[in-house]
Motif scaffolding. Structure first.
Motif, PDB file in Angstrom:
ATOM      1  N   SER A   1       0.812  -1.217   0.000  1.00  0.00           N
ATOM      2  CA  SER A   1       0.000   0.000   0.000  1.00  0.00           C
ATOM      3  C   SER A   1       0.844   1.265   0.000  1.00  0.00           C
ATOM      4  N   GLY A   2       2.140   1.119   0.219  1.00  0.00           N
ATOM      5  CA  GLY A   2       3.003   2.294   0.245  1.00  0.00           C
ATOM      6  C   GLY A   2       3.535   2.601   1.624  1.00  0.00           C
ATOM      7  N   ASP A   3       3.043   1.911   2.659  1.00  0.00           N
ATOM      8  CA  ASP A   3       3.497   2.179   4.020  1.00  0.00           C
ATOM      9  C   ASP A   3       4.032   0.910   4.689  1.00  0.00           C
ATOM     10  N   SER A   4       4.604  -0.005   3.870  1.00  0.00           N
ATOM     11  CA  SER A   4       5.090  -1.274   4.424  1.00  0.00           C
ATOM     12  C   SER A   4       6.347  -1.085   5.249  1.00  0.00           C
ATOM     13  N   GLY A   5       7.085  -0.024   4.993  1.00  0.00           N
ATOM     14  CA  GLY A   5       8.317   0.216   5.721  1.00  0.00           C
ATOM     15  C   GLY A   5       9.510  -0.549   5.195  1.00  0.00           C
ATOM     16  N   ASP A   6       9.325  -1.353   4.132  1.00  0.00           N
ATOM     17  CA  ASP A   6      10.448  -2.109   3.564  1.00  0.00           C
ATOM     18  C   ASP A   6      11.403  -1.165   2.845  1.00  0.00           C
ATOM     19  N   THR A   7      12.686  -1.473   2.955  1.00  0.00           N
ATOM     20  CA  THR A   7      13.703  -0.706   2.240  1.00  0.00           C
ATOM     21  C   THR A   7      14.663  -1.667   1.546  1.00  0.00           C
ATOM     22  N   ALA A   8      15.395  -1.143   0.597  1.00  0.00           N
ATOM     23  CA  ALA A   8      16.416  -1.912  -0.110  1.00  0.00           C
ATOM     24  C   ALA A   8      17.544  -0.967  -0.476  1.00  0.00           C
ATOM     25  N   PRO A   9      18.795  -1.454  -0.488  1.00  0.00           N
ATOM     26  CA  PRO A   9      19.903  -0.593  -0.900  1.00  0.00           C
ATOM     27  C   PRO A   9      19.801  -0.276  -2.385  1.00  0.00           C
ATOM     28  N   MET A  10      19.780   0.996  -2.718  1.00  0.00           N
ATOM     29  CA  MET A  10      19.626   1.427  -4.107  1.00  0.00           C
ATOM     30  C   MET A  10      20.749   2.372  -4.498  1.00  0.00           C
ATOM     31  N   MET A  11      21.176   2.215  -5.760  1.00  0.00           N
ATOM     32  CA  MET A  11      22.210   3.089  -6.305  1.00  0.00           C
ATOM     33  C   MET A  11      21.565   4.380  -6.807  1.00  0.00           C
ATOM     34  N   GLU A  12      22.263   5.460  -6.626  1.00  0.00           N
ATOM     35  CA  GLU A  12      21.765   6.743  -7.110  1.00  0.00           C
ATOM     36  C   GLU A  12      22.932   7.527  -7.693  1.00  0.00           C
ATOM     37  N   VAL A  13      22.773   7.955  -8.942  1.00  0.00           N
ATOM     38  CA  VAL A  13      23.829   8.722  -9.594  1.00  0.00           C
ATOM     39  C   VAL A  13      23.192   9.598 -10.666  1.00  0.00           C
ATOM     40  N   THR A  14      23.767  10.728 -10.914  1.00  0.00           N
ATOM     41  CA  THR A  14      23.302  11.624 -11.967  1.00  0.00           C
ATOM     42  C   THR A  14      24.298  11.586 -13.118  1.00  0.00           C
ATOM     43  N   LEU A  15      23.841  11.115 -14.267  1.00  0.00           N
ATOM     44  CA  LEU A  15      24.692  10.987 -15.443  1.00  0.00           C
ATOM     45  C   LEU A  15      23.909  11.386 -16.686  1.00  0.00           C
ATOM     46  N   ARG A  16      24.612  11.717 -17.736  1.00  0.00           N
ATOM     47  CA  ARG A  16      23.987  11.935 -19.034  1.00  0.00           C
ATOM     48  C   ARG A  16      24.086  10.617 -19.806  1.00  0.00           C
ATOM     49  N   LEU A  17      22.944   9.967 -20.054  1.00  0.00           N
ATOM     50  CA  LEU A  17      22.906   8.626 -20.628  1.00  0.00           C
ATOM     51  C   LEU A  17      22.109   8.603 -21.918  1.00  0.00           C
ATOM     52  N   ARG A  18      22.452   7.627 -22.782  1.00  0.00           N
ATOM     53  CA  ARG A  18      21.672   7.405 -23.987  1.00  0.00           C
ATOM     54  C   ARG A  18      20.512   6.472 -23.682  1.00  0.00           C
ATOM     55  N   CYS A  19      19.401   6.685 -24.336  1.00  0.00           N
ATOM     56  CA  CYS A  19      18.296   5.732 -24.221  1.00  0.00           C
ATOM     57  C   CYS A  19      17.525   5.748 -25.521  1.00  0.00           C
ATOM     58  N   GLY A  20      16.645   4.772 -25.707  1.00  0.00           N
ATOM     59  CA  GLY A  20      15.889   4.705 -26.942  1.00  0.00           C
ATOM     60  C   GLY A  20      14.881   3.590 -26.891  1.00  0.00           C
ATOM     61  N   GLU A  21      14.161   3.415 -27.997  1.00  0.00           N
ATOM     62  CA  GLU A  21      13.184   2.351 -28.115  1.00  0.00           C
ATOM     63  C   GLU A  21      13.820   1.180 -28.855  1.00  0.00           C
ATOM     64  N   PRO A  22      13.317  -0.071 -28.631  1.00  0.00           N
ATOM     65  CA  PRO A  22      13.832  -1.206 -29.398  1.00  0.00           C
ATOM     66  C   PRO A  22      13.769  -0.904 -30.892  1.00  0.00           C
ATOM     67  N   GLY A  23      14.860  -1.154 -31.574  1.00  0.00           N
ATOM     68  CA  GLY A  23      14.971  -0.806 -32.979  1.00  0.00           C
ATOM     69  C   GLY A  23      16.003   0.279 -33.192  1.00  0.00           C
ATOM     70  N   ASP A  24      16.204   1.143 -32.176  1.00  0.00           N
ATOM     71  CA  ASP A  24      17.282   2.118 -32.239  1.00  0.00           C
ATOM     72  C   ASP A  24      18.608   1.408 -32.001  1.00  0.00           C
ATOM     73  N   THR A  25      19.700   2.097 -32.275  1.00  0.00           N
ATOM     74  CA  THR A  25      21.017   1.571 -31.941  1.00  0.00           C
ATOM     75  C   THR A  25      21.333   1.975 -30.514  1.00  0.00           C
ATOM     76  N   TRP A  26      21.140   1.053 -29.597  1.00  0.00           N
ATOM     77  CA  TRP A  26      21.331   1.349 -28.183  1.00  0.00           C
ATOM     78  C   TRP A  26      21.636   0.044 -27.478  1.00  0.00           C
ATOM     79  N   GLY A  27      22.020   0.116 -26.255  1.00  0.00           N
ATOM     80  CA  GLY A  27      22.247  -1.117 -25.506  1.00  0.00           C
ATOM     81  C   GLY A  27      22.850  -0.840 -24.154  1.00  0.00           C
ATOM     82  N   HIS A  28      22.688  -1.747 -23.221  1.00  0.00           N
ATOM     83  CA  HIS A  28      23.320  -1.651 -21.921  1.00  0.00           C
ATOM     84  C   HIS A  28      23.482  -3.058 -21.364  1.00  0.00           C
ATOM     85  N   LEU A  29      24.342  -3.191 -20.381  1.00  0.00           N
ATOM     86  CA  LEU A  29      24.637  -4.484 -19.794  1.00  0.00           C
ATOM     87  C   LEU A  29      24.213  -4.517 -18.338  1.00  0.00           C
ATOM     88  N   PHE A  30      23.755  -5.639 -17.891  1.00  0.00           N
ATOM     89  CA  PHE A  30      23.371  -5.808 -16.497  1.00  0.00           C
ATOM     90  C   PHE A  30      23.328  -7.284 -16.201  1.00  0.00           C
TER      91      PHE A  30
END
Length: 275
Positions: A214-243
């Motif tokens: 509901s939004g008040d469960s109190g659960d947390t998780a370690p999350m990464m936060e960074v400000t960068l200038r990144l490329r993005c696009g829709e499938p079909g564009d020339t783009w990609g990332h690894l994870f």
């Protein structure tokens, strides 16, 4: 004898970028990517608004094994879907080169891929040689597929051993159906470095919502936060990332959307190159 059931399983860890090409040996890596994107769109269409991810290399290795094992219309359907024939000049060598390149300096690639045939199915001698040429040695094994749960344990142990313990649960309970004669499996683990290293001190505990919260469960998780200038696009564009991601796939639905039909029809499937 006809093989009446093919189970396709892939455990994935890599998404590559888009492109196009023709079936020349120097462009097989690009064709693998092209096929991956087509399969991605077919899988996404059936799943709606959800996360979808898989490895083009892993999916291709499964279908390469099936190209070696099939003939007739089913084989032609596989060639059209993937965009190349495993018997094309230099294709096997280029696929092996792609695997070596993915495991280059600074990266880790652990791969388990193989064809498991039920005990009692007589194999053609040439099939073993062709499969080893396409997927490498140790890519074929006998398995008691009549014992689904036992086969599942063997497959999970195989994936665990071939990926240095990184892939532990390739096959889910009930995935090996009774009466299966042939199973093709692929498990990959890919680990790479960020192009821009992420500062560990920028990781903070943030609210984490699961389905139904509901939004008040109190659960947390370690999350990464960074400000960068990144490329993005829709499938079909020339783009990609690894994870990194671990998930299981049944490719039958998406493959049928790409015209691979005879492989799953007991009356039309032709596995004569195998048995």
């Amino acid at each position: 004898m006809r093989v009446t059931l093919v189970t396709l399983l892939a455990l994935v860890a890599l998404v590559a970028s888009a492109g196009s090409g023709t079936p020349e040996p120097t462009q097989v890596a690009q064709l693998v990517t092209d096929f991956g994107l087509r399969l991605f769109r077919a899988a996404l269409a059936a799943r709606g608004d959800t996360n979808v991810v898989f490895a083009p290399y892993g999916a291709t290795s499964v279908l390469v094994a099936l190209q070696v094992a099939t003939a007739g219309r089913g084989r032609r359907q596989l060639e059209v879907a993937t965009g190349f024939s495993i018997d094309g000049p230099g294709v096997s060598a280029e696929l092996r080169g792609l695997r070596r390149a993915l495991g280059g300096p600074g990266h880790t690639l652990e791969v388990a891929q193989g064809v498991f045939v039920a005990r009692g199915v007589a194999l053609r001698g040439g099939f073993v040689t062709r499969l080893a040429r396409a997927l490498g040695p140790r890519s074929l094994a006998r398995l008691d597929l009549a014992n689904g749960e036992g086969a599942r344990r063997v497959l999970n142990a195989w994936a665990r051993a071939r990926t240095r313990g990184l892939v532990a649960g390739l096959v889910a309970p009930g995935a090996v159906a009774p009466g299966a004669r042939l199973l093709v499996a692929s498990a990959e683990f890919f680990g790479g470095s960020w192009a821009v290293p992420f500062p560990p001190r920028a990781t903070r505990a943030r609210p984490f919502l699961r389905p139904g919260d509901s939004g008040d469960s109190g659960d947390t998780a370690p999350m990464m936060e960074v400000t960068l200038r990144l490329r993005c696009g829709e499938p079909g564009d020339t783009w990609g990332h690894l994870f990194s991601l671990e998930t299981s796939w049944d490719l039958r639905g998406p493959l049928k959307a790409l015209g691979v039909l005879d492989l799953f029809d007991p009356e039309r499937a032709d596995f004569s190159p195998l048995t």
